[in-house]
Design an enzyme around this catalytic site. Sequence first.
Site, mmCIF file in Angstrom:
data_model
loop_
_atom_site.group_PDB
_atom_site.id
_atom_site.type_symbol
_atom_site.label_atom_id
_atom_site.label_comp_id
_atom_site.label_asym_id
_atom_site.label_seq_id
_atom_site.Cartn_x
_atom_site.Cartn_y
_atom_site.Cartn_z
ATOM 1 N N GLU A 175 0.827 -1.213 0.000
ATOM 2 C CA GLU A 175 0.000 0.000 0.000
ATOM 3 C C GLU A 175 0.862 1.264 0.000
ATOM 4 O O GLU A 175 0.759 2.107 0.904
ATOM 5 C CB GLU A 175 -0.967 -0.014 1.187
ATOM 6 C CG GLU A 175 -1.926 -1.188 1.127
ATOM 7 C CD GLU A 175 -3.039 -1.162 2.166
ATOM 8 O OE1 GLU A 175 -2.829 -0.599 3.245
ATOM 9 O OE2 GLU A 175 -4.116 -1.715 1.889
ATOM 10 N N GLU A 387 -5.446 -8.460 -1.317
ATOM 11 C CA GLU A 387 -6.157 -8.319 -0.048
ATOM 12 C C GLU A 387 -7.613 -8.013 -0.336
ATOM 13 O O GLU A 387 -7.907 -7.076 -1.080
ATOM 14 C CB GLU A 387 -5.602 -7.147 0.787
ATOM 15 C CG GLU A 387 -4.302 -7.420 1.474
ATOM 16 C CD GLU A 387 -3.869 -6.268 2.366
ATOM 17 O OE1 GLU A 387 -4.735 -5.573 2.928
ATOM 18 O OE2 GLU A 387 -2.653 -6.079 2.488
HETATM 19 C C1 BGP Z 1 -4.652 -3.075 4.714
HETATM 20 C C2 BGP Z 1 -3.331 -3.573 5.215
HETATM 21 C C3 BGP Z 1 -3.374 -4.807 5.995
HETATM 22 C C4 BGP Z 1 -4.648 -5.088 6.723
HETATM 23 C C5 BGP Z 1 -5.891 -4.606 6.065
HETATM 24 C C6 BGP Z 1 -7.131 -4.589 6.918
HETATM 25 O O1 BGP Z 1 -4.644 -1.703 4.691
HETATM 26 O O2 BGP Z 1 -2.421 -3.785 4.155
HETATM 27 O O3 BGP Z 1 -2.201 -4.882 6.733
HETATM 28 O O4 BGP Z 1 -4.607 -5.088 8.040
HETATM 29 O O5 BGP Z 1 -5.756 -3.352 5.487
HETATM 30 O O6 BGP Z 1 -7.114 -3.467 7.737
HETATM 31 P P1 BGP Z 1 -7.416 -3.486 9.273
HETATM 32 O O7 BGP Z 1 -6.507 -4.521 9.831
HETATM 33 O O8 BGP Z 1 -7.105 -2.151 9.746
HETATM 34 O O9 BGP Z 1 -8.831 -3.846 9.401
#
Ligand code: BGP
Length: 489
Positions: A175, A387
């Site tokens: 990201e 993701e």
């Molecule tokens: C993205 C990241 C992850 C992950 C995901 C979910 O931004 O790359 O590392 O955690 O989001 O976000 P969160 O864990 O804040 O719910």
Amino acid sequence: MSFPKGFLWGGAVAANQCEGAYLEDGKGLSVPDMLLGGTATKPRTFLPKADPTAFYPSHQAIDFYHHYKEDIKLFAQMGWKVFRFSINWGRIFPNGDDEKPNEAGLKHYEDVIDECLKYGIEPLITLSHYEIPWNIVTKYNGFYDRRVIELFVKYATTCMKRYKDKVKYWLTFNEINIPLLNEDGLGMLYGLGIIDPDDLHADHKIPLGELKWNWQTAMQALHHEFIASAKVVIEGHKINPDFMIGNMIAHIGIYPLTPNPNDVLECLKVDNIRYNFCGDVQIRGEYPTYIYRWMEENHVDPSYIKEGDQEILKAGTVDFHTFSYYSSNCITVDPEAAKAAGSVSQGIKNPYLSATAWGWQNDPVGLRYLLNHLHDRYPHTPLMIVENGLGAFDKVEEDGSIHDDYRIDYHRQHIQAIHEAILDGVPLIGYTTWGAIDLVSASTGEYAKRYGMIYVNRHDDGSGDFSRLKKDSFYWYKKVIESNGEDLK
Ligand code: BGP
């Protein structure tokens, strides 16, 4: 037409959110080690000096460091073709600028890789997933300092040389656009390794000089990450010409709140700055024209772009383009309309969508739209979703079952949307669900926001024995993979 043969189904995690063992085998501190847990309504807090009495969920996380064999076996049972995980930079170079790598760290990831290969699972490695070594933050101001480019290249190529015959797929920065879209500024710390000067405590002064958290600082550091990423692509291809080296962008779908042409134009501008800019640089190998006006308007002096940088960007374009996608929101120029619509995480509410307890709006159609948009923009670059998932509270029944039909629905709708995009002609090579196993949330630092298809018995009060349970979604995803996306029932 169904999903392409060899489609890479799997799941994704990040070292700092699952490994725990935060100081084991020579690992140095990294950014997330300094962040306390929060909740859905209380953000994660940053302590510039680790407090030994406080509870940091990520210090133990789900103890993947010691459970990886058991967990990869479960991934194999689901039929995964690919497992995306990150290497924690601080396990390889504990201070980020050490002369020699830490053999125990290199060996650990080699064992994890071998375990994947044993089951025919392709490793997909993220080299930097919000894990900048703490020493790089305090000594260099993170990527603001140009010297950090070479430190990162040294770390990345050390990994690439070591695993060159075992790992084909690599991502440079997770990201990379996060500093451009996090209003609370956490992206500056996570993504670039730069502390907010207001967070500095008297007992932990950092030689920041006049450095401020502003666009000038962010854009300079981001430029250094672009150069670091491009250099890793160039060097990586020398190490093994068959490597597939990709970038990774956080995508949150956006729509104009109304058909007012000013909202539509604003939406285009926001889309360009927050979401297209980084991909344009990393895929096309040059700064897009629209960025120069924005920089001028935001008082960014681009003198940090040095002679030779343009050539590096051109020579170091990525082989594939990957991104995260969870939700969408709206954009408007009218503050009254924004107030009336209400806000959700990082934007304005869309009246046609529902949101989770964390304010993330569920929008599978937005994913199809985005895939088409990205293919139009970069017609020759393969795409991969690395993701996508639903953070939710889960309940364990007395018999140990977990009926997470909401998670199955979420993935079903998104996989259907992906299938439509493939029918539209989008060259998508894979899909890794986020979490896939419960872990510590990145934004809130809590356990309670669960993404997994595998439940982990660990909680925000520090209780739980780390045991694993299969959720209903585990069995569902196994069927999806077995049928190569045909059976979504
Ligand atoms: C993205 C990241 C992850 C992950 C995901 C979910 O931004 O790359 O590392 O955690 O989001 O976000 P969160 O864990 O804040 O719910």
